[in-house]
Design a protein around this motif. Structure first.
Motif: not given
Ligand code: SF4
Ligand code: SF4
Length: 418
Positions: A391-397
Protein backbone atom coordinates in the motif's frame (compact mmCIF):
# COMPACT_ATOMS: atom_id res chain seq x y z
CA UNK A 1 -19.38 -25.70 -44.26
CA UNK A 2 -22.37 -28.05 -44.19
CA UNK A 3 -22.29 -31.72 -43.30
CA UNK A 4 -22.49 -32.79 -46.98
CA UNK A 5 -19.35 -30.89 -47.83
CA UNK A 6 -17.72 -32.35 -44.78
CA UNK A 7 -18.60 -35.90 -45.86
CA UNK A 8 -17.22 -35.22 -49.28
CA UNK A 9 -13.93 -34.01 -47.82
CA UNK A 10 -13.63 -36.77 -45.27
CA UNK A 11 -15.34 -39.91 -46.63
CA UNK A 12 -14.14 -42.05 -43.70
CA UNK A 13 -17.06 -40.68 -41.63
CA UNK A 14 -19.63 -41.97 -44.08
CA UNK A 15 -18.35 -45.54 -43.80
CA UNK A 16 -19.94 -47.86 -41.24
CA UNK A 17 -18.07 -47.83 -37.92
CA UNK A 18 -15.81 -50.85 -37.53
CA UNK A 19 -14.66 -51.30 -33.90
CA UNK A 20 -11.96 -53.77 -34.98
CA UNK A 21 -10.45 -51.46 -37.59
CA UNK A 22 -7.57 -50.29 -35.36
CA UNK A 23 -6.54 -53.87 -34.60
CA UNK A 24 -6.74 -54.78 -38.26
CA UNK A 25 -4.59 -51.85 -39.25
CA UNK A 26 -1.96 -52.16 -36.50
CA UNK A 27 0.95 -54.50 -37.05
CA UNK A 28 3.55 -54.30 -34.22
CA UNK A 29 6.16 -55.65 -36.65
CA UNK A 30 5.57 -52.66 -38.92
CA UNK A 31 4.31 -49.88 -36.65
CA UNK A 32 4.49 -47.21 -39.35
CA UNK A 33 2.39 -49.20 -41.84
CA UNK A 34 -1.24 -48.02 -42.20
CA UNK A 35 -0.47 -45.27 -39.71
CA UNK A 36 -3.04 -42.48 -39.66
CA UNK A 37 -1.79 -39.19 -38.26
CA UNK A 38 -2.45 -35.44 -38.12
CA UNK A 39 -6.14 -35.84 -38.83
CA UNK A 40 -7.15 -33.43 -36.05
CA UNK A 41 -10.46 -33.51 -34.24
CA UNK A 42 -13.67 -34.36 -36.09
CA UNK A 43 -15.35 -31.33 -37.63
CA UNK A 44 -17.69 -29.90 -34.97
CA UNK A 45 -20.50 -29.18 -37.39
CA UNK A 46 -21.50 -32.81 -37.72
CA UNK A 47 -22.28 -33.00 -33.98
CA UNK A 48 -24.54 -29.97 -33.83
CA UNK A 49 -28.30 -30.53 -33.50
CA UNK A 50 -30.06 -29.66 -36.81
CA UNK A 51 -31.79 -26.67 -35.16
CA UNK A 52 -28.44 -25.27 -34.07
CA UNK A 53 -26.99 -25.79 -37.55
CA UNK A 54 -29.99 -24.06 -39.10
CA UNK A 55 -29.77 -21.05 -36.77
CA UNK A 56 -26.01 -20.79 -36.56
CA UNK A 57 -25.11 -17.09 -36.19
CA UNK A 58 -28.77 -16.05 -36.14
CA UNK A 59 -29.53 -16.03 -32.41
CA UNK A 60 -31.15 -12.83 -31.14
CA UNK A 61 -31.71 -13.40 -27.42
CA UNK A 62 -31.66 -15.81 -24.56
CA UNK A 63 -33.12 -16.00 -21.08
CA UNK A 64 -32.67 -18.27 -18.11
CA UNK A 65 -36.16 -19.59 -17.50
CA UNK A 66 -35.17 -21.41 -14.32
CA UNK A 67 -31.81 -22.34 -12.79
CA UNK A 68 -30.10 -24.69 -15.23
CA UNK A 69 -32.55 -24.11 -18.09
CA UNK A 70 -31.91 -21.58 -20.87
CA UNK A 71 -34.15 -20.53 -23.74
CA UNK A 72 -32.58 -19.25 -26.94
CA UNK A 73 -34.55 -17.42 -29.65
CA UNK A 74 -33.44 -17.11 -33.25
CA UNK A 75 -34.30 -14.51 -35.86
CA UNK A 76 -35.93 -17.35 -37.82
CA UNK A 77 -38.45 -17.77 -34.98
CA UNK A 78 -36.90 -21.06 -33.84
CA UNK A 79 -36.53 -21.66 -30.12
CA UNK A 80 -34.10 -23.97 -28.33
CA UNK A 81 -34.18 -24.97 -24.67
CA UNK A 82 -30.95 -26.04 -23.05
CA UNK A 83 -30.84 -28.05 -19.83
CA UNK A 84 -27.49 -27.86 -18.05
CA UNK A 85 -26.48 -30.56 -15.57
CA UNK A 86 -23.53 -30.93 -13.25
CA UNK A 87 -21.14 -33.80 -13.83
CA UNK A 88 -18.19 -35.01 -11.76
CA UNK A 89 -15.90 -34.55 -14.83
CA UNK A 90 -14.20 -37.87 -14.09
CA UNK A 91 -16.71 -40.20 -15.65
CA UNK A 92 -17.08 -43.87 -16.46
CA UNK A 93 -18.06 -45.08 -19.90
CA UNK A 94 -21.28 -46.36 -18.29
CA UNK A 95 -22.08 -42.79 -17.20
CA UNK A 96 -21.37 -41.47 -20.69
CA UNK A 97 -23.52 -44.21 -22.18
CA UNK A 98 -26.33 -43.09 -19.90
CA UNK A 99 -25.90 -39.52 -21.15
CA UNK A 100 -26.07 -40.85 -24.72
CA UNK A 101 -29.20 -42.80 -23.87
CA UNK A 102 -30.84 -39.58 -22.56
CA UNK A 103 -29.67 -37.69 -25.64
CA UNK A 104 -31.11 -40.41 -27.89
CA UNK A 105 -34.42 -40.31 -26.05
CA UNK A 106 -35.01 -36.55 -25.96
CA UNK A 107 -32.48 -34.75 -28.14
CA UNK A 108 -32.14 -36.69 -31.39
CA UNK A 109 -28.83 -38.12 -30.17
CA UNK A 110 -27.13 -34.75 -29.69
CA UNK A 111 -25.42 -33.57 -26.49
CA UNK A 112 -22.57 -31.28 -25.52
CA UNK A 113 -20.22 -30.50 -22.62
CA UNK A 114 -19.50 -26.98 -21.43
CA UNK A 115 -16.18 -25.31 -20.67
CA UNK A 116 -16.80 -26.08 -16.97
CA UNK A 117 -17.52 -29.74 -17.68
CA UNK A 118 -21.25 -29.54 -17.23
CA UNK A 119 -23.35 -31.46 -19.74
CA UNK A 120 -26.06 -29.76 -21.82
CA UNK A 121 -29.11 -31.27 -23.50
CA UNK A 122 -30.97 -29.36 -26.25
CA UNK A 123 -34.69 -29.69 -27.01
CA UNK A 124 -37.04 -27.61 -29.14
CA UNK A 125 -40.44 -27.93 -27.47
CA UNK A 126 -41.77 -27.43 -23.95
CA UNK A 127 -43.34 -30.86 -23.63
CA UNK A 128 -40.04 -32.64 -24.29
CA UNK A 129 -38.34 -30.14 -21.99
CA UNK A 130 -40.67 -31.04 -19.11
CA UNK A 131 -40.19 -34.78 -19.67
CA UNK A 132 -36.41 -34.36 -19.90
CA UNK A 133 -36.22 -32.36 -16.67
CA UNK A 134 -38.39 -34.86 -14.83
CA UNK A 135 -36.27 -37.74 -16.07
CA UNK A 136 -32.98 -36.04 -15.12
CA UNK A 137 -34.23 -35.21 -11.62
CA UNK A 138 -35.01 -38.85 -10.94
CA UNK A 139 -31.68 -40.33 -11.94
CA UNK A 140 -29.54 -41.07 -8.88
CA UNK A 141 -26.50 -43.13 -8.03
CA UNK A 142 -27.11 -46.08 -5.66
CA UNK A 143 -25.71 -43.99 -2.77
CA UNK A 144 -28.31 -41.26 -3.37
CA UNK A 145 -26.25 -38.59 -5.19
CA UNK A 146 -27.91 -36.95 -8.16
CA UNK A 147 -26.46 -38.17 -11.43
CA UNK A 148 -27.56 -35.11 -13.37
CA UNK A 149 -28.32 -32.20 -11.02
CA UNK A 150 -29.82 -29.34 -13.01
CA UNK A 151 -28.21 -25.93 -12.53
CA UNK A 152 -24.95 -24.10 -13.11
CA UNK A 153 -26.47 -21.00 -14.72
CA UNK A 154 -26.66 -17.34 -13.72
CA UNK A 155 -25.68 -15.90 -10.36
CA UNK A 156 -24.91 -19.18 -8.68
CA UNK A 157 -22.03 -21.61 -8.42
CA UNK A 158 -21.40 -23.76 -11.43
CA UNK A 159 -19.07 -26.73 -11.69
CA UNK A 160 -15.61 -26.51 -10.13
CA UNK A 161 -12.85 -26.54 -12.74
CA UNK A 162 -10.36 -29.04 -11.35
CA UNK A 163 -7.41 -31.27 -12.00
CA UNK A 164 -6.00 -34.78 -11.60
CA UNK A 165 -5.14 -34.92 -7.91
CA UNK A 166 -4.14 -38.26 -6.46
CA UNK A 167 -6.08 -40.02 -9.18
CA UNK A 168 -3.51 -39.54 -11.91
CA UNK A 169 -0.77 -36.92 -11.44
CA UNK A 170 2.65 -37.36 -9.81
CA UNK A 171 3.11 -33.78 -8.52
CA UNK A 172 -0.02 -33.01 -6.47
CA UNK A 173 0.00 -31.69 -2.93
CA UNK A 174 -3.73 -32.35 -2.57
CA UNK A 175 -6.44 -34.43 -4.18
CA UNK A 176 -8.84 -32.90 -6.72
CA UNK A 177 -11.97 -35.04 -7.10
CA UNK A 178 -12.36 -35.70 -3.37
CA UNK A 179 -12.19 -32.03 -2.35
CA UNK A 180 -14.42 -30.95 -5.23
CA UNK A 181 -17.09 -33.46 -4.18
CA UNK A 182 -16.90 -32.32 -0.54
CA UNK A 183 -17.25 -28.65 -1.55
CA UNK A 184 -20.01 -29.16 -4.10
CA UNK A 185 -21.99 -31.18 -1.54
CA UNK A 186 -21.80 -28.25 0.86
CA UNK A 187 -22.53 -25.61 -1.79
CA UNK A 188 -25.11 -27.67 -3.66
CA UNK A 189 -27.90 -25.18 -2.97
CA UNK A 190 -25.97 -22.55 -4.97
CA UNK A 191 -25.66 -24.83 -8.02
CA UNK A 192 -29.41 -24.98 -8.52
CA UNK A 193 -30.26 -21.38 -7.59
CA UNK A 194 -29.44 -17.79 -8.45
CA UNK A 195 -29.13 -16.28 -5.01
CA UNK A 196 -25.59 -14.88 -5.18
CA UNK A 197 -24.79 -11.30 -6.23
CA UNK A 198 -23.03 -12.57 -9.37
CA UNK A 199 -21.77 -15.78 -10.84
CA UNK A 200 -19.10 -17.26 -8.66
CA UNK A 201 -16.46 -19.43 -10.27
CA UNK A 202 -14.61 -21.99 -8.23
CA UNK A 203 -11.52 -23.86 -9.30
CA UNK A 204 -9.01 -26.25 -7.81
CA UNK A 205 -5.47 -27.18 -8.79
CA UNK A 206 -3.56 -29.81 -6.89
CA UNK A 207 -0.17 -28.10 -7.27
CA UNK A 208 1.25 -24.71 -8.15
CA UNK A 209 1.37 -25.65 -11.83
CA UNK A 210 -2.23 -24.44 -11.56
CA UNK A 211 -3.59 -26.51 -14.41
CA UNK A 212 -6.93 -24.89 -15.09
CA UNK A 213 -8.32 -21.69 -13.71
CA UNK A 214 -7.29 -21.19 -10.09
CA UNK A 215 -5.28 -18.06 -10.84
CA UNK A 216 -8.32 -16.35 -12.36
CA UNK A 217 -11.28 -17.61 -10.33
CA UNK A 218 -13.51 -15.95 -7.76
CA UNK A 219 -12.60 -18.57 -5.21
CA UNK A 220 -10.02 -21.27 -5.69
CA UNK A 221 -7.91 -23.87 -3.97
CA UNK A 222 -4.29 -24.66 -4.72
CA UNK A 223 -2.25 -27.55 -3.40
CA UNK A 224 0.94 -26.39 -1.68
CA UNK A 225 3.98 -28.02 -0.09
CA UNK A 226 5.73 -26.73 3.01
CA UNK A 227 8.95 -28.72 2.96
CA UNK A 228 11.88 -28.72 0.50
CA UNK A 229 12.41 -31.65 -1.85
CA UNK A 230 14.42 -34.69 -0.84
CA UNK A 231 17.58 -35.08 -2.94
CA UNK A 232 18.18 -38.66 -4.04
CA UNK A 233 21.92 -38.47 -4.67
CA UNK A 234 22.34 -42.06 -5.77
CA UNK A 235 20.08 -41.79 -8.82
CA UNK A 236 19.84 -38.09 -9.62
CA UNK A 237 22.54 -38.03 -12.32
CA UNK A 238 20.95 -41.04 -14.02
CA UNK A 239 17.43 -39.68 -14.26
CA UNK A 240 17.79 -35.90 -14.42
CA UNK A 241 19.33 -33.32 -16.68
CA UNK A 242 21.00 -31.21 -14.01
CA UNK A 243 21.07 -27.83 -15.88
CA UNK A 244 17.35 -28.17 -16.47
CA UNK A 245 16.80 -28.77 -12.76
CA UNK A 246 18.86 -25.73 -11.82
CA UNK A 247 17.05 -23.54 -14.35
CA UNK A 248 13.67 -24.74 -13.12
CA UNK A 249 13.98 -23.02 -9.74
CA UNK A 250 12.28 -19.60 -9.59
CA UNK A 251 14.47 -18.63 -6.62
CA UNK A 252 17.87 -19.86 -7.72
CA UNK A 253 17.95 -22.22 -4.75
CA UNK A 254 19.57 -25.14 -6.58
CA UNK A 255 23.26 -25.53 -7.35
CA UNK A 256 25.23 -28.40 -8.86
CA UNK A 257 27.18 -30.61 -6.48
CA UNK A 258 29.13 -33.83 -6.24
CA UNK A 259 28.28 -36.41 -3.60
CA UNK A 260 29.92 -39.65 -2.61
CA UNK A 261 27.55 -42.61 -2.59
CA UNK A 262 28.93 -46.05 -1.70
CA UNK A 263 32.46 -44.85 -2.46
CA UNK A 264 31.48 -43.53 -5.90
CA UNK A 265 31.37 -39.89 -6.94
CA UNK A 266 27.95 -38.86 -8.17
CA UNK A 267 26.86 -35.66 -9.85
CA UNK A 268 23.89 -34.26 -8.00
CA UNK A 269 22.45 -30.98 -6.69
CA UNK A 270 22.17 -29.17 -3.38
CA UNK A 271 19.19 -27.10 -2.35
CA UNK A 272 19.53 -23.95 -0.32
CA UNK A 273 16.64 -24.71 1.98
CA UNK A 274 16.43 -21.10 3.20
CA UNK A 275 15.69 -19.97 -0.34
CA UNK A 276 13.31 -22.79 -1.26
CA UNK A 277 9.59 -21.96 -1.25
CA UNK A 278 8.55 -25.55 -1.96
CA UNK A 279 7.03 -24.91 -5.39
CA UNK A 280 7.95 -28.38 -6.60
CA UNK A 281 9.10 -27.17 -10.04
CA UNK A 282 12.39 -29.02 -9.68
CA UNK A 283 10.54 -32.28 -9.05
CA UNK A 284 8.54 -31.75 -12.23
CA UNK A 285 11.89 -31.67 -14.05
CA UNK A 286 13.67 -34.31 -12.00
CA UNK A 287 12.14 -37.45 -10.47
CA UNK A 288 15.03 -37.68 -7.99
CA UNK A 289 13.70 -34.63 -6.08
CA UNK A 290 10.42 -35.87 -4.57
CA UNK A 291 8.60 -33.23 -2.53
CA UNK A 292 5.20 -34.68 -1.53
CA UNK A 293 4.76 -34.99 2.22
CA UNK A 294 1.66 -36.11 4.06
CA UNK A 295 2.03 -33.71 6.93
CA UNK A 296 3.61 -30.78 5.05
CA UNK A 297 1.19 -30.65 2.13
CA UNK A 298 -2.10 -28.82 2.15
CA UNK A 299 -4.36 -26.23 0.63
CA UNK A 300 -4.04 -22.49 0.01
CA UNK A 301 -7.22 -20.55 -0.71
CA UNK A 302 -7.11 -17.71 -3.22
CA UNK A 303 -9.92 -15.27 -4.03
CA UNK A 304 -10.92 -12.40 -6.26
CA UNK A 305 -9.87 -13.49 -9.74
CA UNK A 306 -11.96 -13.24 -12.88
CA UNK A 307 -11.58 -13.61 -16.61
CA UNK A 308 -14.40 -11.53 -18.02
CA UNK A 309 -14.14 -7.84 -18.88
CA UNK A 310 -17.58 -7.05 -17.53
CA UNK A 311 -17.52 -3.70 -15.66
CA UNK A 312 -13.93 -4.21 -14.44
CA UNK A 313 -10.89 -5.76 -16.14
CA UNK A 314 -9.87 -9.38 -15.58
CA UNK A 315 -7.88 -10.00 -12.40
CA UNK A 316 -5.67 -12.57 -10.80
CA UNK A 317 -6.84 -14.25 -7.63
CA UNK A 318 -4.84 -13.64 -4.43
CA UNK A 319 -3.89 -15.76 -1.44
CA UNK A 320 -6.02 -15.19 1.64
CA UNK A 321 -5.56 -18.47 3.50
CA UNK A 322 -2.00 -19.74 3.08
CA UNK A 323 -2.44 -23.23 4.49
CA UNK A 324 -5.11 -25.69 5.54
CA UNK A 325 -4.06 -29.30 6.12
CA UNK A 326 -5.26 -32.14 3.94
CA UNK A 327 -8.18 -33.80 5.70
CA UNK A 328 -9.41 -36.62 3.50
CA UNK A 329 -12.00 -37.75 2.72
CA UNK A 330 -14.21 -34.67 3.38
CA UNK A 331 -11.70 -31.82 4.03
CA UNK A 332 -13.97 -30.20 6.68
CA UNK A 333 -11.77 -27.18 7.47
CA UNK A 334 -11.42 -26.27 3.81
CA UNK A 335 -15.11 -26.72 3.16
CA UNK A 336 -15.95 -24.58 6.20
CA UNK A 337 -13.82 -21.66 4.97
CA UNK A 338 -15.07 -21.88 1.40
CA UNK A 339 -18.64 -21.80 2.62
CA UNK A 340 -17.93 -18.94 4.98
CA UNK A 341 -16.36 -16.80 2.23
CA UNK A 342 -19.34 -17.48 -0.05
CA UNK A 343 -21.83 -16.60 2.68
CA UNK A 344 -20.10 -13.35 3.67
CA UNK A 345 -19.78 -12.35 0.02
CA UNK A 346 -23.42 -13.19 -0.53
CA UNK A 347 -24.50 -11.01 2.41
CA UNK A 348 -22.34 -8.00 1.63
CA UNK A 349 -21.75 -7.67 -2.12
CA UNK A 350 -23.92 -5.62 -4.45
CA UNK A 351 -25.73 -7.07 -7.43
CA UNK A 352 -23.32 -7.85 -10.31
CA UNK A 353 -20.28 -7.63 -8.05
CA UNK A 354 -17.95 -10.58 -8.46
CA UNK A 355 -15.94 -11.49 -5.35
CA UNK A 356 -12.89 -9.52 -6.56
CA UNK A 357 -14.94 -6.47 -7.50
CA UNK A 358 -16.59 -6.53 -4.10
CA UNK A 359 -13.22 -6.78 -2.31
CA UNK A 360 -11.79 -3.94 -4.39
CA UNK A 361 -14.70 -1.78 -3.27
CA UNK A 362 -14.59 -2.57 0.44
CA UNK A 363 -10.81 -3.02 0.73
CA UNK A 364 -8.82 -6.15 1.56
CA UNK A 365 -8.57 -5.29 5.26
CA UNK A 366 -12.33 -5.19 5.47
CA UNK A 367 -12.56 -8.51 3.61
CA UNK A 368 -10.33 -10.14 6.23
CA UNK A 369 -12.34 -8.55 9.00
CA UNK A 370 -15.72 -9.61 7.64
CA UNK A 371 -14.69 -13.19 6.90
CA UNK A 372 -12.73 -13.59 10.13
CA UNK A 373 -9.77 -15.00 8.19
CA UNK A 374 -6.62 -14.37 10.25
CA UNK A 375 -4.22 -12.19 8.28
CA UNK A 376 -0.63 -13.42 8.39
CA UNK A 377 2.64 -12.37 6.80
CA UNK A 378 2.26 -15.33 4.42
CA UNK A 379 -0.19 -13.22 2.42
CA UNK A 380 2.34 -10.44 1.91
CA UNK A 381 4.01 -10.77 -1.47
CA UNK A 382 7.80 -11.13 -1.38
CA UNK A 383 8.55 -12.21 -4.93
CA UNK A 384 10.26 -9.89 -7.44
CA UNK A 385 7.46 -7.39 -8.23
CA UNK A 386 6.12 -7.58 -4.70
CA UNK A 387 6.48 -3.82 -4.23
CA UNK A 388 3.55 -3.16 -6.55
CA UNK A 389 1.26 -5.01 -4.14
CA UNK A 390 2.11 -2.95 -1.07
CA UNK A 391 0.00 0.00 0.00
CA UNK A 392 1.54 3.25 -1.09
CA UNK A 393 -1.28 5.38 0.18
CA UNK A 394 -2.76 6.70 3.41
CA UNK A 395 -6.14 5.27 2.41
CA UNK A 396 -7.03 2.41 4.70
CA UNK A 397 -9.76 1.47 7.14
CA UNK A 398 -9.26 1.03 10.87
CA UNK A 399 -10.19 -2.62 11.01
CA UNK A 400 -9.49 -4.94 13.89
CA UNK A 401 -6.17 -5.85 12.26
CA UNK A 402 -4.94 -2.32 12.73
CA UNK A 403 -6.17 -2.37 16.32
CA UNK A 404 -4.27 -5.59 16.90
CA UNK A 405 -1.04 -4.00 15.70
CA UNK A 406 -1.51 -0.89 17.84
CA UNK A 407 -2.56 -2.88 20.89
CA UNK A 408 0.20 -5.43 20.49
CA UNK A 409 2.88 -5.75 23.19
CA UNK A 410 5.66 -3.20 22.82
CA UNK A 411 8.38 -5.68 21.84
CA UNK A 412 6.09 -7.16 19.17
CA UNK A 413 5.70 -3.71 17.65
CA UNK A 414 9.43 -3.26 17.63
CA UNK A 415 9.80 -6.60 15.86
CA UNK A 416 7.10 -5.66 13.44
CA UNK A 417 8.42 -2.25 12.48
CA UNK A 418 12.17 -2.80 12.55
S1 SF4 B 1 -2.21 -28.92 -10.93
FE1 SF4 B 1 -0.23 -29.94 -10.66
S2 SF4 B 1 -0.67 -31.86 -9.59
FE2 SF4 B 1 -2.59 -31.08 -10.44
S3 SF4 B 1 -2.82 -32.04 -12.43
FE3 SF4 B 1 -1.77 -30.09 -12.78
S4 SF4 B 1 0.40 -30.60 -12.69
FE4 SF4 B 1 -0.69 -32.31 -11.79
S1 SF4 C 1 10.92 -26.65 -4.69
FE1 SF4 C 1 10.89 -24.83 -6.01
S2 SF4 C 1 11.93 -23.25 -4.82
FE2 SF4 C 1 12.44 -25.22 -3.90
S3 SF4 C 1 14.32 -25.83 -4.87
FE3 SF4 C 1 12.68 -26.80 -6.04
S4 SF4 C 1 12.28 -25.34 -7.67
FE4 SF4 C 1 13.44 -24.23 -6.13
Amino acid sequence: MGIEKFKELDPIYTQPYDPTLAEKLYNPEKPMENRITDIGPPYFWQFMPPVIQKNYGKWVSHEIIQPGVLKYKSETGDVVYVVRCGTPRLETTDYIREICEIADKYCGGYVRWTTRNNVEFHVTDEETLKALIEDLKNRKHPNGSYKFPIGGTGAGISNIVHTQGWIHCHTPAIDASGIVKAIMDELFEYFGSHKLPAKTKLALACCLNMCGAVHCSDLALVGIHRKPPLVEDERLEHVCEIPLVIASCPLGAIKPATAEVDGKKKKTVRINVDRCMFCGNCYTMCPALPIADGEGDGIAIVVGGKVSNRITPPEFSRVVIPYIPNEPPRWPTTVKWIKKIIEIYSQHANKYERIGTWINRIGWERFFELTGIPFTEKCIDDYRLAYTTYRTSMHFKFTKHVDEVFNAPENYKVELFK
